[in-house]
Design a protein around this motif. Structure first.
Motif, PDB file in Angstrom:
ATOM      1  N   THR A   1       0.860  -1.175   0.000  1.00 21.43           N
ATOM      2  CA  THR A   1       0.000   0.000   0.000  1.00 21.43           C
ATOM      3  C   THR A   1       0.902   1.232   0.000  1.00 21.43           C
ATOM      4  O   THR A   1       1.497   1.570   1.025  1.00 21.43           O
TER       5      THR A   1
ATOM      6  N   PHE B   1      -6.231   5.266   9.417  1.00 24.03           N
ATOM      7  CA  PHE B   1      -6.310   4.346   8.292  1.00 24.03           C
ATOM      8  C   PHE B   1      -6.368   2.915   8.819  1.00 24.03           C
ATOM      9  O   PHE B   1      -5.630   2.546   9.733  1.00 24.03           O
TER      10      PHE B   1
ATOM     11  N   PRO C   1      -5.533  -2.458   5.067  1.00 22.38           N
ATOM     12  CA  PRO C   1      -6.333  -2.858   3.909  1.00 22.38           C
ATOM     13  C   PRO C   1      -6.372  -4.365   3.674  1.00 22.38           C
ATOM     14  O   PRO C   1      -7.107  -4.830   2.809  1.00 22.38           O
TER      15      PRO C   1
ATOM     16  N   TYR D   1      -7.997   2.570   0.409  1.00 28.24           N
ATOM     17  CA  TYR D   1      -7.467   2.520   1.768  1.00 28.24           C
ATOM     18  C   TYR D   1      -8.504   3.131   2.716  1.00 28.24           C
ATOM     19  O   TYR D   1      -8.701   4.344   2.740  1.00 28.24           O
TER      20      TYR D   1
END
Length: 219
Positions: free
Chosen positions: A22, A157, A160, A193
């Protein structure tokens, strides 16, 4: 049978790889005071003059402009768009290298919107399904209340990889990544994300400009 080491299996080759990376960018700017002051004044003016799109977004509370902000002609918007384009110029090749088998010839379409948040406002966890790359530039971030959590108003965040925390290892790193915003900071990330903004409870106005970039292959 004698222990003949020459007859044992031997390592022929080893490959250690990172799968499904990512790619994430944090970019700090200096000398941003004048630009941010002009952006702050513009966002406060738009809040009083234009419709609030909050009901159509992941925000709960606050003010959310429409997504045509970068089409405006104010010098501060033009200057910010240039900063975003510079960052995308550096970010997108690395993003394509990680995501594509062969980086294609691409075009980029950019659009953005502004968000004003006050005490109690929050942005729930979401992704940006209409884009490939997303980001945010922070215009104003009031200091946290005395004695309060420094993460109020932070952007968070989520890992993911949806099963990464299924069987946690000892001292497992984390399933969330948190950034405390500050003026002049720009964050860019893949639009898939998942992210959210923790409740902001400061006395001022938390102002940011969010943006999307659609990346398409040229014929």
């Amino acid at each position: 049978m004698p222990d003949d080491k020459s007859s044992r299996p031997r390592v022929k080759s080893t490959v250690l790889e990172n799968h499904f990376p990512t790619v994430f960018m944090l970019r700090e700017h200096e000398g941003h005071d004048d630009l941010n002051k002009e952006l702050e004044q513009l966002m406060l003016r738009l809040e009083g003059e234009s419709a609030n799109f909050i009901a159509e977004t992941s925000n709960i509370g606050g003010y959310h402009s429409d997504a045509s902000l970068f089409s405006r002609k104010e010098p501060e918007i033009v200057a910010l768009a240039e900063l975003v384009q510079q960052a995308l110029h550096d970010y997108v090749p690395k993003f394509l290298e990680a995501e594509c088998t062969a980086p294609p010839a691409i075009g980029v379409r950019l659009w953005g919107w502004g968000i004003n948040m006050r005490a109690g406002d929050v942005n729930i966890q979401h992704v940006h399904p209409d884009a490939k790359v997303s980001g945010v530039y922070y215009v104003n971030m009031p200091p946290p209340r005395e004695g309060s959590s420094t993460k109020e108003g932070a952007i968070i965040f989520r890992d993911p990889r949806p099963r990464a925390d299924m069987n946690r290892l000892p001292r497992f790193q984390r399933t969330h990544f948190t950034i405390n915003p500050k003026p002049g900071l720009m964050v860019i990330f893949p639009s898939y994300y998942e992210h959210a903004v923790l409740p902001f409870r400061g006395s001022g106005v938390r102002i940011c400009i969010a943006f999307n970039a659609d990346i398409f292959a040229r014929p």
